[in-house]
Write a protein that holds these residues in place. Structure first.
Motif, short mmCIF file in Angstrom:
data_model
loop_
_atom_site.label_atom_id
_atom_site.label_comp_id
_atom_site.label_asym_id
_atom_site.label_seq_id
_atom_site.Cartn_x
_atom_site.Cartn_y
_atom_site.Cartn_z
N LYS A 68 -33.07 -65.18 -24.65
CA LYS A 68 -34.44 -64.98 -24.36
C LYS A 68 -34.36 -63.30 -24.06
N THR A 99 -31.72 -60.66 -33.83
CA THR A 99 -32.70 -61.28 -34.84
C THR A 99 -32.05 -62.72 -34.54
N GLN A 102 -33.73 -64.16 -31.74
CA GLN A 102 -35.32 -64.80 -31.89
C GLN A 102 -35.30 -66.01 -33.02
N LYS A 103 -34.71 -65.99 -34.00
CA LYS A 103 -34.50 -67.12 -34.75
C LYS A 103 -34.05 -68.50 -34.15
N GLU A 106 -37.05 -69.83 -32.53
CA GLU A 106 -37.69 -70.70 -33.38
C GLU A 106 -37.41 -71.96 -33.73
N ILE A 107 -36.08 -72.11 -34.15
CA ILE A 107 -35.50 -73.42 -34.05
C ILE A 107 -35.57 -74.42 -33.16
N GLN A 108 -35.69 -73.73 -31.73
CA GLN A 108 -35.56 -74.54 -30.47
C GLN A 108 -37.08 -75.18 -30.59
N ASN A 109 -37.93 -74.12 -30.97
CA ASN A 109 -39.46 -74.69 -30.97
C ASN A 109 -39.81 -75.74 -32.01
N GLU A 110 -39.01 -75.69 -33.13
CA GLU A 110 -39.47 -76.49 -34.23
C GLU A 110 -38.60 -77.91 -33.88
N ARG A 154 -33.64 -69.33 -42.53
CA ARG A 154 -34.54 -68.91 -41.58
C ARG A 154 -34.28 -67.67 -40.74
#
Length: 185
Positions: A68, A99, A102-103, A106-110, A154
């Motif tokens: 984070k 990067t 950050q990605k 994004e995978i955690q969120n998905e 991704r």
């Protein structure tokens, strides 16, 4: 009686400790998975021993692998890292780390967690290759090719199939401990 280990780790106590306590043991928490992703990406083109010997320096320099925080790194922080002799000072790899953080999120969120995403490639359980000799251990597999391709799609950087396979070994997605290794018993 001397413990029989995988031959690659007999260089010194640092390597033996890593082999005995971490390598090939399943990891399901996102924090440790992220740490290994970063360390493996820095290892590209270098020896794992080089990275392992600088691991504590990496930990301090990269805020204990807090993705984070890393995702928010500024140009000033990049310059600070570039002047840190305790880590690998490769600007492309440092920028890739930002990067990748950050990605990663994004995978955690998905998927709910990165662990959920990555372990799905092996149906949630380690693949046991049961090698008899180091020469039987591959550098890449069809699965590491698939993961690498998906991570790159991704937006991940420095995640080629060899790096991904090393990550799979480190985090226990595959068990490449030799048949003769005491860890198997």
């Amino acid at each position: 009686m001397e413990k029989l280990r995988c031959g690659w780790c007999e260089k010194d106590d640092l390597y033996r400790k890593y082999h005995d306590e971490e390598w090939g043991r399943p990891v399901y928490d996102d924090e440790t998975i992220f740490e290994f992703l970063i360390l493996e990406s820095f290892q590209a083109g270098l020896s794992w021993y080089t990275i392992l010997s600088k691991r504590e320096n990496f930990r301090k320099a990269f805020d204990h692998f807090n993705y984070k925080k890393i995702a928010q790194y500024s140009d000033q922080k990049v310059e600070e890292l570039m002047s840190n002799a305790g880590i690998i000072r490769n600007k492309l790899k440092i920028l890739a780390t930002i990067t990748n953080a950050q990605k990663f999120m994004e995978i955690q969120n998905e998927f709910g967690s990165f662990s959920q995403y990555i372990w799905e490639f092996v149906d949630g359980a380690p693949i046991d290759n049961n090698p008899k000799a180091l020469s039987e251990i591959p550098a890449t597999t069809e699965i590491s090719d698939r993961i690498s391709k998906d991570l790159k799609k991704r937006g991940f950087k420095f995640m080629g199939s060899t790096v991904v396979y090393a990550h799979m070994q480190a985090t226990g997605m595959v068990n490449d401990h030799l048949e003769s290794c005491f860890i198997r018993k």
